[in-house]
Design a protein around this motif. Structure first.
Motif, PDB file in Angstrom:
ATOM      1  N   ASN A  93      11.412   0.662  -2.801  1.00  0.00           N
ATOM      2  CA  ASN A  93       9.964   0.662  -3.023  1.00  0.00           C
ATOM      3  C   ASN A  93       9.226   1.682  -2.151  1.00  0.00           C
ATOM      4  OD1 ASN A  93      10.068  -1.456  -4.931  1.00  0.00           O
ATOM      5  ND2 ASN A  93      10.182  -2.955  -3.272  1.00  0.00           N
ATOM      6  N   LEU A  94       9.940   2.693  -1.691  1.00  0.00           N
ATOM      7  CA  LEU A  94       9.309   3.667  -0.803  1.00  0.00           C
ATOM      8  C   LEU A  94       8.157   4.407  -1.485  1.00  0.00           C
ATOM      9  CD1 LEU A  94       9.373   5.038   1.973  1.00  0.00           C
ATOM     10  CD2 LEU A  94      10.966   6.724   1.017  1.00  0.00           C
ATOM     11  N   SER A  95       8.318   4.780  -2.751  1.00  0.00           N
ATOM     12  CA  SER A  95       7.284   5.553  -3.448  1.00  0.00           C
ATOM     13  C   SER A  95       5.943   4.822  -3.511  1.00  0.00           C
ATOM     14  CB  SER A  95       7.758   5.938  -4.850  1.00  0.00           C
ATOM     15  OG  SER A  95       8.866   6.790  -4.799  1.00  0.00           O
ATOM     16  N   PRO A  96       5.885   3.584  -4.016  1.00  0.00           N
ATOM     17  CA  PRO A  96       4.575   2.902  -4.055  1.00  0.00           C
ATOM     18  C   PRO A  96       3.998   2.649  -2.672  1.00  0.00           C
ATOM     19  CG  PRO A  96       6.337   1.425  -4.768  1.00  0.00           C
ATOM     20  CD  PRO A  96       6.919   2.789  -4.716  1.00  0.00           C
ATOM     21  N   TYR A  97       4.857   2.378  -1.678  1.00  0.00           N
ATOM     22  CA  TYR A  97       4.357   2.154  -0.326  1.00  0.00           C
ATOM     23  C   TYR A  97       3.703   3.425   0.234  1.00  0.00           C
ATOM     24  CZ  TYR A  97       6.888  -2.289  -0.132  1.00  0.00           C
ATOM     25  OH  TYR A  97       7.330  -3.563  -0.372  1.00  0.00           O
ATOM     26  N   LEU A  98       4.390   4.561   0.072  1.00  0.00           N
ATOM     27  CA  LEU A  98       3.840   5.817   0.580  1.00  0.00           C
ATOM     28  C   LEU A  98       2.564   6.210  -0.162  1.00  0.00           C
ATOM     29  CD1 LEU A  98       7.006   8.026   1.229  1.00  0.00           C
ATOM     30  CD2 LEU A  98       5.480   6.977   2.919  1.00  0.00           C
ATOM     31  N   CYS A  99       2.541   5.984  -1.456  1.00  0.00           N
ATOM     32  CA  CYS A  99       1.322   6.283  -2.215  1.00  0.00           C
ATOM     33  C   CYS A  99       0.154   5.455  -1.699  1.00  0.00           C
ATOM     34  CB  CYS A  99       1.550   6.013  -3.702  1.00  0.00           C
ATOM     35  SG  CYS A  99       2.604   7.226  -4.523  1.00  0.00           S
ATOM     36  N   THR A 100       0.404   4.183  -1.418  1.00  0.00           N
ATOM     37  CA  THR A 100      -0.652   3.321  -0.882  1.00  0.00           C
ATOM     38  C   THR A 100      -1.146   3.827   0.469  1.00  0.00           C
ATOM     39  OG1 THR A 100       0.283   1.393  -2.018  1.00  0.00           O
ATOM     40  CG2 THR A 100      -1.225   0.967  -0.175  1.00  0.00           C
ATOM     41  N   VAL A 101      -0.212   4.227   1.329  1.00  0.00           N
ATOM     42  CA  VAL A 101      -0.579   4.741   2.652  1.00  0.00           C
ATOM     43  C   VAL A 101      -1.463   5.980   2.523  1.00  0.00           C
ATOM     44  CG1 VAL A 101       0.334   5.891   4.708  1.00  0.00           C
ATOM     45  CG2 VAL A 101       1.417   3.800   3.875  1.00  0.00           C
ATOM     46  N   PHE A 102      -1.104   6.881   1.634  1.00  0.00           N
ATOM     47  CA  PHE A 102      -1.869   8.119   1.526  1.00  0.00           C
ATOM     48  C   PHE A 102      -3.194   7.932   0.799  1.00  0.00           C
ATOM     49  CE2 PHE A 102       2.340   9.966   2.467  1.00  0.00           C
ATOM     50  CZ  PHE A 102       1.957  10.701   3.592  1.00  0.00           C
ATOM     51  N   TRP A 103      -3.290   6.961  -0.096  1.00  0.00           N
ATOM     52  CA  TRP A 103      -4.594   6.624  -0.668  1.00  0.00           C
ATOM     53  C   TRP A 103      -5.517   6.054   0.428  1.00  0.00           C
ATOM     54  CZ3 TRP A 103      -6.591   8.310  -4.932  1.00  0.00           C
ATOM     55  CH2 TRP A 103      -5.798   8.595  -6.054  1.00  0.00           C
ATOM     56  N   LEU A 104      -4.958   5.224   1.293  1.00  0.00           N
ATOM     57  CA  LEU A 104      -5.764   4.663   2.389  1.00  0.00           C
ATOM     58  C   LEU A 104      -6.175   5.758   3.372  1.00  0.00           C
ATOM     59  CD1 LEU A 104      -3.830   1.330   3.074  1.00  0.00           C
ATOM     60  CD2 LEU A 104      -6.060   1.607   1.958  1.00  0.00           C
ATOM     61  N   LEU A 105      -5.268   6.699   3.657  1.00  0.00           N
ATOM     62  CA  LEU A 105      -5.621   7.814   4.531  1.00  0.00           C
ATOM     63  C   LEU A 105      -6.724   8.645   3.910  1.00  0.00           C
ATOM     64  CD1 LEU A 105      -5.117   9.542   7.055  1.00  0.00           C
ATOM     65  CD2 LEU A 105      -3.313  10.733   5.772  1.00  0.00           C
ATOM     66  N   SER A 106      -6.650   8.877   2.613  1.00  0.00           N
ATOM     67  CA  SER A 106      -7.702   9.619   1.920  1.00  0.00           C
ATOM     68  C   SER A 106      -9.033   8.881   1.999  1.00  0.00           C
ATOM     69  CB  SER A 106      -7.320   9.841   0.462  1.00  0.00           C
ATOM     70  OG  SER A 106      -8.366  10.478  -0.242  1.00  0.00           O
ATOM     71  N   LEU A 107      -8.977   7.567   1.874  1.00  0.00           N
ATOM     72  CA  LEU A 107     -10.195   6.760   1.983  1.00  0.00           C
ATOM     73  C   LEU A 107     -10.817   6.906   3.364  1.00  0.00           C
ATOM     74  CD1 LEU A 107     -12.047   4.639   0.645  1.00  0.00           C
ATOM     75  CD2 LEU A 107     -10.523   2.875   1.558  1.00  0.00           C
ATOM     76  N   LEU A 108      -9.990   6.889   4.414  1.00  0.00           N
ATOM     77  CA  LEU A 108     -10.475   7.056   5.780  1.00  0.00           C
ATOM     78  C   LEU A 108     -11.122   8.421   5.968  1.00  0.00           C
ATOM     79  CD1 LEU A 108     -10.678   6.317   8.805  1.00  0.00           C
ATOM     80  CD2 LEU A 108      -8.332   7.191   9.064  1.00  0.00           C
ATOM     81  N   VAL A 109     -10.433   9.473   5.552  1.00  0.00           N
ATOM     82  CA  VAL A 109     -10.953  10.835   5.731  1.00  0.00           C
ATOM     83  C   VAL A 109     -12.235  11.026   4.940  1.00  0.00           C
ATOM     84  CG1 VAL A 109     -10.475  13.275   5.288  1.00  0.00           C
ATOM     85  CG2 VAL A 109      -8.702  11.807   6.257  1.00  0.00           C
ATOM     86  N   THR A 110     -12.263  10.520   3.719  1.00  0.00           N
ATOM     87  CA  THR A 110     -13.460  10.659   2.887  1.00  0.00           C
ATOM     88  C   THR A 110     -14.642   9.931   3.512  1.00  0.00           C
ATOM     89  OG1 THR A 110     -12.090  10.807   0.899  1.00  0.00           O
ATOM     90  CG2 THR A 110     -14.414  10.270   0.588  1.00  0.00           C
ATOM     91  N   GLY A 111     -14.393   8.738   4.053  1.00  0.00           N
ATOM     92  CA  GLY A 111     -15.473   8.005   4.717  1.00  0.00           C
ATOM     93  C   GLY A 111     -16.005   8.751   5.928  1.00  0.00           C
ATOM     94  N   LEU A 112     -15.114   9.320   6.732  1.00  0.00           N
ATOM     95  CA  LEU A 112     -15.550  10.089   7.900  1.00  0.00           C
ATOM     96  C   LEU A 112     -16.379  11.305   7.478  1.00  0.00           C
ATOM     97  CD1 LEU A 112     -12.275  10.048  10.055  1.00  0.00           C
ATOM     98  CD2 LEU A 112     -14.384   8.772  10.478  1.00  0.00           C
ATOM     99  N   GLU A 113     -15.908  12.022   6.452  1.00  0.00           N
ATOM    100  CA  GLU A 113     -16.603  13.232   6.017  1.00  0.00           C
ATOM    101  C   GLU A 113     -17.961  12.930   5.413  1.00  0.00           C
ATOM    102  OE1 GLU A 113     -12.874  16.211   4.920  1.00  0.00           O
ATOM    103  OE2 GLU A 113     -13.761  14.967   3.343  1.00  0.00           O
ATOM    104  N   ASN A 114     -18.076  11.831   4.679  1.00  0.00           N
ATOM    105  CA  ASN A 114     -19.308  11.559   3.944  1.00  0.00           C
ATOM    106  C   ASN A 114     -20.334  10.763   4.733  1.00  0.00           C
ATOM    107  OD1 ASN A 114     -19.257  12.319   0.792  1.00  0.00           O
ATOM    108  ND2 ASN A 114     -17.180  11.964   1.516  1.00  0.00           N
TER     109      ASN A 114
END
Length: 320
Positions: A151-172
C-alpha cells in the motif's frame, strides 16, 4: 505567486480608453488579451487530456502501483487547470469591460487561488515520487517486486496531498496581497519563501538524478518495455523547462533583483502559461509514447495506448 495577488495588481495598473460601449486597452496592456485567450485554450486542452486519463484509470483500466500515482497526478493537474481556466475566464471578461464587486472578486480570487496552488504543488510532489519510484524499480527490481510495501502508493499520495495542503495554506494565508512583492520585508512571508524554496531544492534534484539514471539504464540494458520510464523522463524534462525558470524569476522579483513594478503582471501571465503547459502535457506524452511502434491507430486506441504504457510499468519490475 498566488493568483489573487495578480488580479489586484492588474486592476490597479490597467488603463482604459474609448467610449462606454467600446473600451480598449492601452498599448502597454495589449499583450493581456491574447495571452488570456491562449491560456484559456491551453487550459481546455489540458482539462480534456487529464479528464480522459482520469476516466480511463477510474473506469476502464485496472490499477497498479504505477497507475495510482498517475491518477493522482492527473487529478492534481486537473485541479490546477480548472482554477486557471476559471480565473482566465474572469480576466477575459474584465478585459472586455465586465467586472464584479470587489468583495465577490476577493472571495473568487481566494477560492480559485487555493485550488490553483493546491493542484500545482501536489503535481510537483507527485511527479517527484513517480520519478523516484521508477528509479527504484529500474535499479532494485527484486526489492521493488518482493519487498516494496503493498500500500505504499496510496500512503505516499496521501502524504504529498497533505504536504501540498500545508504549503498552499502558508502561501495563501501568510503571504497575501501584491504588497509582498513591493515590500518583501515581512519575516513570516520570507520564512514561507525559504521553506517552499527548500522543498523545491529537495524535489528538483531527486527528479533530475532519477531521470538521468533511468536514461543511463535504458542505454545499458536496452529494454523492450521502457515506455513508462520514457514517459517519466519526458515529463520531468517538460517540468524542468517550463516551471523552473518561472520559479527562479519569482524569487528574483521577491528579493528585488528585478523591478517589481515593471514585471509583476507579466510574471503572472508567464508563470500561468508555463505551469499550464506543464500540467497539460502529461496526458499527451502518455498517448504519444504509447503509440510508438504502432503501425496504425486502432478503434478505441486511447484505451489501448494508455493500457499498454501502464501495463508495461508492471512488466518492467520483473526485469534486471
Amino acid at each position: 505567486m498566488m493568483i489573487n495577488e495578480s488580479l489586484d495588481d492588474f486592476i490597479n495598473n490597467a488603463s482604459w480608453n474609448g467610449t462606454e460601449d467600446n473600451q480598449s486597452l492601452t498599448k502597454q496592456d495589449t499583450y493581456a488579451l491574447p495571452l488570456t485567450i491562449f491560456s484559456l485554450a491551453l487550459s481546455v486542452l489540458g482539462l480534456l487530456g487529464n479528464g480522459i486519463v482520469i476516466w480511463f484509470l477510474c473506469v476502464k483500466i485496472k490499477r497498479n502501483s504505477f497507475t495510482i500515482y498517475i491518477l493522482n497526478l492527473a487529478v492534481a493537474d486537473f485541479s490546477f487547470l480548472l482554477g486557471l481556466l476559471v480565473w482566465m475566464m474572469y480576466t477575459f471578461c474584465y478585459l472586455n469591460g465586465l467586472s464584479i464587486p470587489a468583495i465577490e472578486q476577493s472571495y473568487l480570487a481566494l477560492i480559485i487561488g487555493l485550488l490553483y496552488n493546491f493542484g500545482f504543488n501536489a503535481s510537483i510532489y507527485l511527479l517527484m515520487v513517480i520519478a523516484l519510484e521508477r528509479y527504484l524499480a529500474a535499479l532494485y527490481p527484486f526489492w521493488y517486486q518482493f519487498q516494496r510495501p503493498t500500500n505504499l502508493s496510496p500512503y505516499l499520495c496521501t502524504v504529498f496531498w497533505l504536504l501540498s495542503l500545508l504549503v498552499t495554506g502558508l502561501e495563501n494565508f501568510i503571504c497575501m496581497g501584491a504588497a509582498q512583492y513591493q515590500d518583501p520585508g515581512s519575516e513570516n512571508c520570507t520564512y514561507v519563501y525559504f521553506f517552499t524554496s527548500a522543498l523545491y531544492l529537495t524535489v528538483v534534484p531527486i527528479m533530475v538524478l532519477s531521470s538521468v539514471t533511468l536514461v543511463a539504464v535504458f542505454w545499458k540494458k536496452r529494454w523492450h518495455h521502457a515506455k513508462p520510464y520514457i514517459v517519466i523522463v519526458i515529463s520531468v524534462m517538460v517540468f524542468m523547462l517550463s516551471v523552473i525558470p518561472a520559479r527562479i524569476l519569482g524569487l528574483l522579483l521577491y528579493f528585488k533583483v528585478l523591478q517589481t513594478d515593471d514585471f509583476l503582471v507579466e510574471f503572472f501571465f508567464v508563470t500561468s502559461l508555463c505551469s499550464a503547459f506543464n500540467c497539460s502535457a502529461n496526458p499527451y506524452i502518455y498517448m504519444a509514447v504509447g503509440r510508438w511502434g504502432k503501425q496504425k491507430i486502432e478503434e478505441g486506441s486511447v484505451k489501448h495506448v494508455l493500457e499498454k504504457v501502464f501495463k508495461e510499468a508492471t512488466e518492467n519490475q520483473n526485469m534486471t
